[in-house]
Design a protein around this motif. Structure first.
Motif, PDB file in Angstrom:
ATOM      1  N   TRP A 148       0.831  -1.198   0.000  1.00 16.50           N
ATOM      2  CA  TRP A 148       0.000   0.000   0.000  1.00 16.50           C
ATOM      3  C   TRP A 148       0.870   1.254   0.000  1.00 16.50           C
ATOM      4  CZ3 TRP A 148      -4.815  -1.535  -0.643  1.00 16.50           C
ATOM      5  CH2 TRP A 148      -5.245  -2.730  -0.084  1.00 16.50           C
ATOM      6  N   ARG A 158      -0.101   3.704   1.721  1.00 17.02           N
ATOM      7  CA  ARG A 158      -0.199   3.931   3.159  1.00 17.02           C
ATOM      8  C   ARG A 158      -1.094   2.830   3.725  1.00 17.02           C
ATOM      9  NH1 ARG A 158      -5.117   5.319   4.385  1.00 17.02           N
ATOM     10  NH2 ARG A 158      -6.409   6.451   2.939  1.00 17.02           N
ATOM     11  N   PRO A 171      -4.080   1.041   6.058  1.00 15.26           N
ATOM     12  CA  PRO A 171      -5.401   1.517   6.492  1.00 15.26           C
ATOM     13  C   PRO A 171      -5.272   2.307   7.795  1.00 15.26           C
ATOM     14  CG  PRO A 171      -5.518  -0.786   5.838  1.00 15.26           C
ATOM     15  CD  PRO A 171      -4.070  -0.404   5.830  1.00 15.26           C
ATOM     16  N   ARG A 172      -6.035   3.415   7.895  1.00 18.31           N
ATOM     17  CA  ARG A 172      -5.890   4.342   9.019  1.00 18.31           C
ATOM     18  C   ARG A 172      -6.735   3.997  10.236  1.00 18.31           C
ATOM     19  NH1 ARG A 172      -6.067  10.125   5.984  1.00 18.31           N
ATOM     20  NH2 ARG A 172      -6.672   8.991   4.137  1.00 18.31           N
ATOM     21  N   GLY A 173      -7.310   2.838  10.287  1.00 13.81           N
ATOM     22  CA  GLY A 173      -8.147   2.490  11.424  1.00 13.81           C
ATOM     23  C   GLY A 173      -9.594   2.854  11.128  1.00 13.81           C
ATOM     24  N   GLU A 216     -11.788   2.332   7.541  1.00 14.43           N
ATOM     25  CA  GLU A 216     -10.822   1.715   6.620  1.00 14.43           C
ATOM     26  C   GLU A 216     -10.337   0.375   7.157  1.00 14.43           C
ATOM     27  OE1 GLU A 216      -7.510   4.160   5.583  1.00 14.43           O
ATOM     28  OE2 GLU A 216      -8.748   5.686   4.629  1.00 14.43           O
ATOM     29  N   GLU A 217     -10.039   0.328   8.433  1.00 14.58           N
ATOM     30  CA  GLU A 217      -9.542  -0.919   9.042  1.00 14.58           C
ATOM     31  C   GLU A 217     -10.610  -2.006   9.007  1.00 14.58           C
ATOM     32  OE1 GLU A 217      -6.679  -3.273  10.292  1.00 14.58           O
ATOM     33  OE2 GLU A 217      -6.305  -1.140  10.116  1.00 14.58           O
ATOM     34  N   HIS A 268      -9.789  15.870   7.328  1.00 17.28           N
ATOM     35  CA  HIS A 268      -9.359  14.471   7.283  1.00 17.28           C
ATOM     36  C   HIS A 268      -8.526  14.201   6.026  1.00 17.28           C
ATOM     37  CE1 HIS A 268      -9.500  10.198   8.128  1.00 17.28           C
ATOM     38  NE2 HIS A 268      -9.910   9.981   6.902  1.00 17.28           N
ATOM     39  N   ARG A 269      -8.800  14.976   4.972  1.00 21.25           N
ATOM     40  CA  ARG A 269      -8.049  14.840   3.712  1.00 21.25           C
ATOM     41  C   ARG A 269      -6.907  15.852   3.629  1.00 21.25           C
ATOM     42  NH1 ARG A 269     -13.280  13.652   2.910  1.00 21.25           N
ATOM     43  NH2 ARG A 269     -13.797  11.815   1.696  1.00 21.25           N
ATOM     44  N   ASP A 270      -6.537  16.412   4.772  1.00 24.18           N
ATOM     45  CA  ASP A 270      -5.439  17.381   4.880  1.00 24.18           C
ATOM     46  C   ASP A 270      -5.668  18.637   4.053  1.00 24.18           C
ATOM     47  OD1 ASP A 270      -4.022  15.772   6.667  1.00 24.18           O
ATOM     48  OD2 ASP A 270      -3.140  14.632   5.021  1.00 24.18           O
TER      49      ASP A 270
END
Length: 167
Positions: A20, A22, A24-26, A29-30, A113-115
């Motif tokens: 990946w 990145r 999965p962020r939890g 997604e997790e 959340h998407r910066d």
């Protein structure tokens, strides 16, 4: 990371190999990754050429309505299904409601959340509370006034709601 990799190259010695950009962020997604991993445990690969098959009745003939029923029956009854679109409203309204239900609208928390930096913290309508889908469409005084006017226009009473799910 390698978009041109094949499914077979991702599976080796009975295990799936992931690379990946990145992890999965939890959270959602997790849990989606865990659900995908469970489904992939049931996959068996063969050396034969790829081909399409439809293994659901009736008569093994593919019909979109049958596919929809098969997909919806596999979804947990605790999870609301938003796949039924209203054909009498414009498609952009259906897409908007779909994104609202998935909490994929560009609210301040979703943008952050998407910066994506936003120069305000509060609701653009009332400038009092933190902006969220529930606040924007249910709890905000401005949106409540709009709902009341819609109720008068349609000659219906608008109930007091707590969340978009109730809506």
């Amino acid at each position: 990371m390698n978009r041109s990799s094949s499914v077979a190259s991702r599976f080796s010695n009975g295990a799936w190999l992931w690379s990946w950009w990145r992890p999965p962020r939890g959270g959602a997604e997790e849990s989606q990754y865990a659900a995908l991993s469970e489904v992939l445990l049931l996959v068996s690969l063969s050396a034969s050429l790829d081909h399409w098959t439809w293994e659901n009745p009736p008569n093994n003939v593919f019909v979109v309505a049958h596919a929809r029923r098969a997909i919806e029956s596999s979804i947990s009854s605790n999870t609301p299904s938003f796949s039924m679109w209203c054909k009498t409203v414009p498609i952009k309204v259906n897409i908007f409601i779909w994104r609202l239900n998935l909490d994929r609208l560009p609210t301040i928390p979703n943008l952050e959340h998407r910066d994506i930096l936003v120069d305000r913290d509060c609701c653009a309508l009332c400038d009092v509370s933190e902006e969220s889908r529930n606040h924007l469409f249910i709890r905000c005084d401005t949106s409540y006034q709009i709902w009341c006017r819609i109720g008068v226009w349609l000659d219906i009473s608008i109930p007091v709601l707590d969340s978009v799910e109730e809506l």
